[in-house]
Scaffold this motif. Structure first.
Motif, PDB file in Angstrom:
ATOM      1  N   LYS A  41       0.841  -1.179   0.000  1.00 41.75           N
ATOM      2  CA  LYS A  41       0.000   0.000   0.000  1.00 41.75           C
ATOM      3  C   LYS A  41       0.884   1.239   0.000  1.00 41.75           C
ATOM      4  CE  LYS A  41      -3.821  -2.190   2.428  1.00 41.75           C
ATOM      5  NZ  LYS A  41      -4.709  -2.136   3.597  1.00 41.75           N
ATOM      6  N   LEU A  42       0.428   2.234  -0.740  1.00 38.16           N
ATOM      7  CA  LEU A  42       1.192   3.476  -0.795  1.00 38.16           C
ATOM      8  C   LEU A  42       1.074   4.268   0.501  1.00 38.16           C
ATOM      9  CD1 LEU A  42       0.284   4.604  -4.431  1.00 38.16           C
ATOM     10  CD2 LEU A  42       2.340   3.410  -3.653  1.00 38.16           C
ATOM     11  N   LEU A  43      -0.101   4.202   1.134  1.00 33.38           N
ATOM     12  CA  LEU A  43      -0.293   4.937   2.384  1.00 33.38           C
ATOM     13  C   LEU A  43       0.260   4.134   3.550  1.00 33.38           C
ATOM     14  CD1 LEU A  43      -3.948   6.206   1.836  1.00 33.38           C
ATOM     15  CD2 LEU A  43      -1.823   7.471   1.523  1.00 33.38           C
ATOM     16  N   PRO A  44       0.803   4.785   4.560  1.00 30.95           N
ATOM     17  CA  PRO A  44       1.320   4.055   5.732  1.00 30.95           C
ATOM     18  C   PRO A  44       0.180   3.460   6.548  1.00 30.95           C
ATOM     19  CG  PRO A  44       1.451   6.422   6.086  1.00 30.95           C
ATOM     20  CD  PRO A  44       1.049   6.229   4.653  1.00 30.95           C
ATOM     21  N   GLU A  45       0.423   2.304   7.113  1.00 31.94           N
ATOM     22  CA  GLU A  45      -0.583   1.642   7.932  1.00 31.94           C
ATOM     23  C   GLU A  45      -0.415   2.083   9.381  1.00 31.94           C
ATOM     24  OE1 GLU A  45      -0.418  -2.519   7.448  1.00 31.94           O
ATOM     25  OE2 GLU A  45      -0.851  -2.483   5.303  1.00 31.94           O
ATOM     26  N   TYR A  46      -1.525   2.127  10.092  1.00 35.09           N
ATOM     27  CA  TYR A  46      -1.505   2.532  11.495  1.00 35.09           C
ATOM     28  C   TYR A  46      -2.601   1.771  12.235  1.00 35.09           C
ATOM     29  CZ  TYR A  46      -5.620   5.368  10.476  1.00 35.09           C
ATOM     30  OH  TYR A  46      -6.860   5.778  10.097  1.00 35.09           O
ATOM     31  N   ASP A  47      -2.448   1.752  13.543  1.00 37.21           N
ATOM     32  CA  ASP A  47      -3.432   1.083  14.387  1.00 37.21           C
ATOM     33  C   ASP A  47      -4.544   2.077  14.726  1.00 37.21           C
ATOM     34  OD1 ASP A  47      -4.814  -0.548  16.044  1.00 37.21           O
ATOM     35  OD2 ASP A  47      -3.337  -0.550  17.665  1.00 37.21           O
ATOM     36  N   PRO A  48      -5.763   1.876  14.249  1.00 34.12           N
ATOM     37  CA  PRO A  48      -6.827   2.856  14.531  1.00 34.12           C
ATOM     38  C   PRO A  48      -7.121   2.990  16.016  1.00 34.12           C
ATOM     39  CG  PRO A  48      -7.482   1.368  12.758  1.00 34.12           C
ATOM     40  CD  PRO A  48      -6.230   0.814  13.357  1.00 34.12           C
ATOM     41  N   GLU A  49      -7.011   1.879  16.754  1.00 30.59           N
ATOM     42  CA  GLU A  49      -7.321   1.943  18.184  1.00 30.59           C
ATOM     43  C   GLU A  49      -6.291   2.784  18.927  1.00 30.59           C
ATOM     44  OE1 GLU A  49      -9.712   1.227  21.428  1.00 30.59           O
ATOM     45  OE2 GLU A  49     -10.073   0.789  19.321  1.00 30.59           O
ATOM     46  N   ALA A  50      -5.015   2.593  18.597  1.00 27.60           N
ATOM     47  CA  ALA A  50      -3.967   3.385  19.242  1.00 27.60           C
ATOM     48  C   ALA A  50      -4.105   4.861  18.893  1.00 27.60           C
ATOM     49  CB  ALA A  50      -2.594   2.868  18.832  1.00 27.60           C
ATOM     50  N   PHE A  51      -4.408   5.148  17.632  1.00 30.47           N
ATOM     51  CA  PHE A  51      -4.579   6.547  17.228  1.00 30.47           C
ATOM     52  C   PHE A  51      -5.804   7.161  17.909  1.00 30.47           C
ATOM     53  CE2 PHE A  51      -5.824   9.956  14.296  1.00 30.47           C
ATOM     54  CZ  PHE A  51      -4.615  10.658  14.247  1.00 30.47           C
ATOM     55  N   ARG A 120     -15.194   8.137  19.486  1.00 29.75           N
ATOM     56  CA  ARG A 120     -14.813   7.023  20.370  1.00 29.75           C
ATOM     57  C   ARG A 120     -15.700   6.985  21.606  1.00 29.75           C
ATOM     58  NH1 ARG A 120     -10.477   3.703  21.595  1.00 29.75           N
ATOM     59  NH2 ARG A 120      -9.966   3.520  23.806  1.00 29.75           N
ATOM     60  N   GLN A 121     -15.989   8.172  22.163  1.00 27.84           N
ATOM     61  CA  GLN A 121     -16.870   8.227  23.324  1.00 27.84           C
ATOM     62  C   GLN A 121     -18.283   7.794  22.955  1.00 27.84           C
ATOM     63  OE1 GLN A 121     -15.913   8.902  26.448  1.00 27.84           O
ATOM     64  NE2 GLN A 121     -17.988   8.459  27.139  1.00 27.84           N
ATOM     65  N   ASP A 122     -18.747   8.175  21.763  1.00 24.47           N
ATOM     66  CA  ASP A 122     -20.078   7.740  21.308  1.00 24.47           C
ATOM     67  C   ASP A 122     -20.138   6.225  21.155  1.00 24.47           C
ATOM     68  OD1 ASP A 122     -20.920  10.337  21.282  1.00 24.47           O
ATOM     69  OD2 ASP A 122     -20.600  10.625  19.123  1.00 24.47           O
ATOM     70  N   ASP A 123     -19.081   5.632  20.604  1.00 22.83           N
ATOM     71  CA  ASP A 123     -19.042   4.164  20.478  1.00 22.83           C
ATOM     72  C   ASP A 123     -19.071   3.508  21.850  1.00 22.83           C
ATOM     73  OD1 ASP A 123     -18.929   4.486  17.760  1.00 22.83           O
ATOM     74  OD2 ASP A 123     -16.747   4.274  17.637  1.00 22.83           O
ATOM     75  N   ARG A 124     -18.298   4.072  22.773  1.00 22.90           N
ATOM     76  CA  ARG A 124     -18.284   3.510  24.122  1.00 22.90           C
ATOM     77  C   ARG A 124     -19.649   3.655  24.798  1.00 22.90           C
ATOM     78  NH1 ARG A 124     -13.331   5.149  25.567  1.00 22.90           N
ATOM     79  NH2 ARG A 124     -14.080   7.201  26.135  1.00 22.90           N
ATOM     80  N   ASP A 125     -20.293   4.805  24.610  1.00 20.84           N
ATOM     81  CA  ASP A 125     -21.630   4.999  25.187  1.00 20.84           C
ATOM     82  C   ASP A 125     -22.640   4.050  24.559  1.00 20.84           C
ATOM     83  OD1 ASP A 125     -20.595   7.002  26.756  1.00 20.84           O
ATOM     84  OD2 ASP A 125     -21.284   8.636  25.458  1.00 20.84           O
TER      85      ASP A 125
END
Length: 200
Positions: A41-51, A120-125
């Motif tokens: 992939k041209l774009l760098p991969e990242y961990d969505p949860e950590a971000f 993230r807060q909405d998902d947790r709620d």
């Protein structure tokens, strides 16, 4: 000696001029029992949860009084330095265009980080509300079950002999026995009166 017939080639082979072009591919991409090799992939991969955790920490810091105090101190020092420092050491003179650019850049990064933290807060709620709803449904089901059990116990207890009822029955039995076998003063027992019949 066998010779190949020209009409034995497939239309794809005749069109491409490559023998075997119409056959199924035999390379690793044609194997269905093996996973495909991951593509680069041209774009760098990242961990969505950590971000998301990082953005939540940043959003929490931006909403504190400490951030406002530090921001005020930095802006005041910036303005004082660029007004009273020697001209050779000033990097952003009035009207402080570089300061405005820095504040705009900070706001442009802060807004998406705050939105990510809110998501993230909405998902947790949402997860918490689902768990609470399931817990409430289980509590309602348990309450209905206990209500039915208590009603059945009360119906069953209505047919069970209680202590007061047994005592009253025993007292009535003792009274009947006393009336049948004990002569009262000045008379005969009722049992003998009924058995003897009228006096002659």
């Amino acid at each position: 000696m066998a010779t190949e017939r020209p009409d034995s080639q497939s239309p794809r082979e005749r069109a491409t001029g490559v023998p075997g072009a119409g056959a199924a591919p035999r390379g690793p991409r044609g194997r269905l029992d093996q996973p495909r090799t991951p593509r680069r992939k041209l774009l760098p991969e990242y961990d969505p949860e950590a971000f998301a955790r990082f953005s939540e920490r940043i959003a929490r810091f931006l909403g504190t009084g400490r951030f406002i105090a530090w921001m005020t101190v930095i802006i005041v020092l910036w303005v004082l330095w660029n007004v009273f420092a020697p001209e050779a050491l000033r990097w952003d003179e009035y009207p402080f265009i570089f300061l405005t650019l820095m504040l705009s850049l900070q706001a442009s990064y802060a807004a998406p980080l705050i939105l990510l933290a809110q998501n993230r807060q909405d998902d947790r709620d949402r997860v918490t509300q689902e768990q609470e709803r399931e817990q409430n449904e289980r509590s309602i089901a348990d309450t209905e079950y206990l209500t039915r059990e208590i009603a059945s116990l009360r119906m069953g207890l209505g047919e069970v002999a209680t202590r007061d009822w047994i005592r009253s029955e025993l007292q009535d039995l003792v009274r009947d026995l006393a009336e049948q076998h004990v002569l009262p003063p000045g008379g005969r027992a009722r049992g003998r009166d009924e058995s003897d019949g009228p006096e002659r």
